[in-house]
Write a protein that holds these residues in place. Structure first.
Motif, PDB file in Angstrom:
ATOM      1  N   SER A   7       0.852  -1.187   0.000  1.00  0.00           N
ATOM      2  CA  SER A   7       0.000   0.000   0.000  1.00  0.00           C
ATOM      3  C   SER A   7       0.884   1.232   0.000  1.00  0.00           C
ATOM      4  CB  SER A   7      -0.925   0.009   1.211  1.00  0.00           C
ATOM      5  OG  SER A   7      -0.176   0.017   2.410  1.00  0.00           O
ATOM      6  N   GLY A   8       0.288   2.375  -0.329  1.00  0.00           N
ATOM      7  CA  GLY A   8       1.000   3.642  -0.210  1.00  0.00           C
ATOM      8  C   GLY A   8       1.419   4.292  -1.510  1.00  0.00           C
ATOM      9  N   GLY A   9       1.177   3.646  -2.650  1.00  0.00           N
ATOM     10  CA  GLY A   9       1.531   4.283  -3.908  1.00  0.00           C
ATOM     11  C   GLY A   9       0.605   5.442  -4.224  1.00  0.00           C
ATOM     12  N   GLY A  10       0.932   6.155  -5.304  1.00  0.00           N
ATOM     13  CA  GLY A  10       0.084   7.264  -5.710  1.00  0.00           C
ATOM     14  C   GLY A  10       0.804   8.220  -6.632  1.00  0.00           C
ATOM     15  N   LEU A  11       0.195   9.385  -6.792  1.00  0.00           N
ATOM     16  CA  LEU A  11       0.736  10.437  -7.652  1.00  0.00           C
ATOM     17  C   LEU A  11       1.308  11.541  -6.787  1.00  0.00           C
ATOM     18  CD1 LEU A  11       1.023  11.862 -10.425  1.00  0.00           C
ATOM     19  CD2 LEU A  11      -1.312  12.718 -10.088  1.00  0.00           C
ATOM     20  N   GLY A  15      10.078  16.072  -6.224  1.00  0.00           N
ATOM     21  CA  GLY A  15      10.527  16.662  -4.979  1.00  0.00           C
ATOM     22  C   GLY A  15       9.708  16.237  -3.773  1.00  0.00           C
ATOM     23  N   GLY A  16       8.599  15.590  -4.028  1.00  0.00           N
ATOM     24  CA  GLY A  16       7.724  15.152  -2.947  1.00  0.00           C
ATOM     25  C   GLY A  16       8.143  13.830  -2.351  1.00  0.00           C
ATOM     26  N   SER A  17       7.299  13.328  -1.445  1.00  0.00           N
ATOM     27  CA  SER A  17       7.610  12.095  -0.707  1.00  0.00           C
ATOM     28  C   SER A  17       6.409  11.158  -0.708  1.00  0.00           C
ATOM     29  CB  SER A  17       7.981  12.423   0.743  1.00  0.00           C
ATOM     30  OG  SER A  17       9.127  13.241   0.816  1.00  0.00           O
ATOM     31  N   LEU A  18       6.709   9.882  -0.622  1.00  0.00           N
ATOM     32  CA  LEU A  18       5.711   8.845  -0.434  1.00  0.00           C
ATOM     33  C   LEU A  18       6.308   7.776   0.473  1.00  0.00           C
ATOM     34  CD1 LEU A  18       4.233   8.161  -4.010  1.00  0.00           C
ATOM     35  CD2 LEU A  18       2.998   9.128  -2.060  1.00  0.00           C
ATOM     36  N   ARG A  19       5.434   7.075   1.190  1.00  0.00           N
ATOM     37  CA  ARG A  19       5.889   5.929   1.963  1.00  0.00           C
ATOM     38  C   ARG A  19       5.091   4.704   1.552  1.00  0.00           C
ATOM     39  NH1 ARG A  19       6.026   4.501   8.428  1.00  0.00           N
ATOM     40  NH2 ARG A  19       3.781   4.202   8.089  1.00  0.00           N
ATOM     41  N   LEU A  20       5.801   3.673   1.127  1.00  0.00           N
ATOM     42  CA  LEU A  20       5.181   2.407   0.769  1.00  0.00           C
ATOM     43  C   LEU A  20       5.253   1.452   1.962  1.00  0.00           C
ATOM     44  CD1 LEU A  20       6.681   1.826  -2.803  1.00  0.00           C
ATOM     45  CD2 LEU A  20       4.675   3.159  -2.140  1.00  0.00           C
ATOM     46  N   ALA A  91       7.157   4.144 -11.585  1.00  0.00           N
ATOM     47  CA  ALA A  91       7.202   2.707 -11.857  1.00  0.00           C
ATOM     48  C   ALA A  91       6.145   2.012 -11.011  1.00  0.00           C
ATOM     49  CB  ALA A  91       8.575   2.132 -11.540  1.00  0.00           C
ATOM     50  N   VAL A  92       5.957   0.738 -11.295  1.00  0.00           N
ATOM     51  CA  VAL A  92       5.207  -0.105 -10.374  1.00  0.00           C
ATOM     52  C   VAL A  92       6.211  -0.677  -9.382  1.00  0.00           C
ATOM     53  CG1 VAL A  92       3.733  -2.128 -10.110  1.00  0.00           C
ATOM     54  CG2 VAL A  92       3.488  -0.659 -12.125  1.00  0.00           C
ATOM     55  N   TYR A  93       5.929  -0.518  -8.113  1.00  0.00           N
ATOM     56  CA  TYR A  93       6.830  -0.987  -7.068  1.00  0.00           C
ATOM     57  C   TYR A  93       6.276  -2.289  -6.480  1.00  0.00           C
ATOM     58  CZ  TYR A  93       9.550   3.283  -7.194  1.00  0.00           C
ATOM     59  OH  TYR A  93      10.389   4.312  -7.595  1.00  0.00           O
ATOM     60  N   ARG A 106      11.411 -19.869  -3.250  1.00  0.00           N
ATOM     61  CA  ARG A 106      12.279 -19.022  -2.436  1.00  0.00           C
ATOM     62  C   ARG A 106      11.782 -17.599  -2.342  1.00  0.00           C
ATOM     63  NH1 ARG A 106      18.025 -18.081  -3.756  1.00  0.00           N
ATOM     64  NH2 ARG A 106      17.845 -17.013  -1.756  1.00  0.00           N
ATOM     65  N   VAL A 107      11.113 -17.122  -3.392  1.00  0.00           N
ATOM     66  CA  VAL A 107      10.757 -15.701  -3.466  1.00  0.00           C
ATOM     67  C   VAL A 107       9.251 -15.541  -3.640  1.00  0.00           C
ATOM     68  CG1 VAL A 107      11.169 -13.526  -4.656  1.00  0.00           C
ATOM     69  CG2 VAL A 107      12.987 -15.247  -4.546  1.00  0.00           C
ATOM     70  N   PHE A 108       8.698 -14.608  -2.893  1.00  0.00           N
ATOM     71  CA  PHE A 108       7.293 -14.247  -3.016  1.00  0.00           C
ATOM     72  C   PHE A 108       7.201 -12.775  -3.394  1.00  0.00           C
ATOM     73  CE2 PHE A 108       5.465 -18.092  -1.339  1.00  0.00           C
ATOM     74  CZ  PHE A 108       6.503 -18.625  -0.595  1.00  0.00           C
ATOM     75  N   TRP A 109       6.138 -12.463  -4.161  1.00  0.00           N
ATOM     76  CA  TRP A 109       5.950 -11.095  -4.633  1.00  0.00           C
ATOM     77  C   TRP A 109       4.574 -10.580  -4.255  1.00  0.00           C
ATOM     78  CZ3 TRP A 109       9.944  -8.517  -6.816  1.00  0.00           C
ATOM     79  CH2 TRP A 109      11.013  -9.276  -7.304  1.00  0.00           C
ATOM     80  N   GLY A 110       4.518  -9.275  -3.997  1.00  0.00           N
ATOM     81  CA  GLY A 110       3.233  -8.622  -3.831  1.00  0.00           C
ATOM     82  C   GLY A 110       2.638  -8.283  -5.184  1.00  0.00           C
ATOM     83  N   GLN A 111       1.456  -7.677  -5.158  1.00  0.00           N
ATOM     84  CA  GLN A 111       0.733  -7.399  -6.392  1.00  0.00           C
ATOM     85  C   GLN A 111       1.236  -6.153  -7.093  1.00  0.00           C
ATOM     86  OE1 GLN A 111      -0.317  -6.643  -3.406  1.00  0.00           O
ATOM     87  NE2 GLN A 111      -1.265  -4.620  -3.491  1.00  0.00           N
ATOM     88  N   GLY A 112       2.004  -5.346  -6.405  1.00  0.00           N
ATOM     89  CA  GLY A 112       2.546  -4.125  -6.993  1.00  0.00           C
ATOM     90  C   GLY A 112       1.690  -2.911  -6.675  1.00  0.00           C
ATOM     91  N   THR A 113       2.344  -1.775  -6.559  1.00  0.00           N
ATOM     92  CA  THR A 113       1.646  -0.510  -6.335  1.00  0.00           C
ATOM     93  C   THR A 113       2.282   0.557  -7.221  1.00  0.00           C
ATOM     94  OG1 THR A 113       0.886   1.068  -4.647  1.00  0.00           O
ATOM     95  CG2 THR A 113       3.095   0.153  -4.344  1.00  0.00           C
TER      96      THR A 113
END
Length: 119
Positions: A7-11, A15-20, A91-93, A106-113
Motif C-alpha cells: 500500500s501507499g503508492g500514488g501520484l 521533490g515530494g515524498s511517499l511511503r510504501l 514505476a510499479v513498485y 524461495r521468493v514471493f511477490w506482492g501485487q505491486g503498487t
C-alpha cells in the motif's frame, strides 16, 4: 507460503515524498530478507532496496540518500520511505520476501503498487 500486501503508492510531484508499506503474512518465520523492486514501462524489474532480518540494508545507486527501507518486526511490515522523488522514479513498485536457498519457492511477490512522479 507467504502473502504480501502493498500500500501507499500514488501520484506526487517531483521533490515530494511517499511511503510504501508491505505487510507479510503466512509462514513469515522462514523469511530472511525483504525488499522492494520496481518496473517502469519498457524496462526490466530492478532492485530498489532490501533489508535482512538482521537489519542489513542494500540500496540501488539511483536511490541512495533519497530512499530508506525499514522494518517493523512486530507488525511483519516493511516500509520504503521515498523522498526527493524524481520523474524517473515512476514505476510499479513490488514488495518481495526471500527465503533461504533450500526452500521452494524461495521468493514471493506482492501485487505491486503504482508510483507516479510528475515533473
Amino acid at each position: 507460503q507467504v502473502q504480501l500486501v502493498e500500500s501507499g503508492g500514488g501520484l506526487v510531484q517531483a521533490g515530494g515524498s511517499l511511503r510504501l508499506s508491505c505487510a507479510a503474512s503466512g509462514i513469515i518465520s522462514s523469511i530472511n530478507a525483504m525488499g522492494w523492486h520496481r518496473q517502469a514501462p519498457g524496462k526490466q524489474r530492478e532492485l530498489v532496496a532490501s533489508i535482512t532480518t538482521g537489519g542489513t540494508t542494500t540500496y540501488a545507486d539511483s536511490v541512495k540518500g533519497r530512499f530508506t527501507i525499514s522494518r517493523d518486526n512486530a507488525k511483519n511490515t516493511v516500509y520504503l520511505q521515498m523522498n526527493s522523488l524524481k520523474p524517473e522514479d515512476t514505476a510499479v513498485y513490488y514488495c518481495n520476501a526471500n527465503r533461504p536457498i533450500y526452500y521452494n519457492p524461495r521468493v514471493f511477490w506482492g501485487q505491486g503498487t503504482q508510483v507516479t512522479v510528475s515533473s
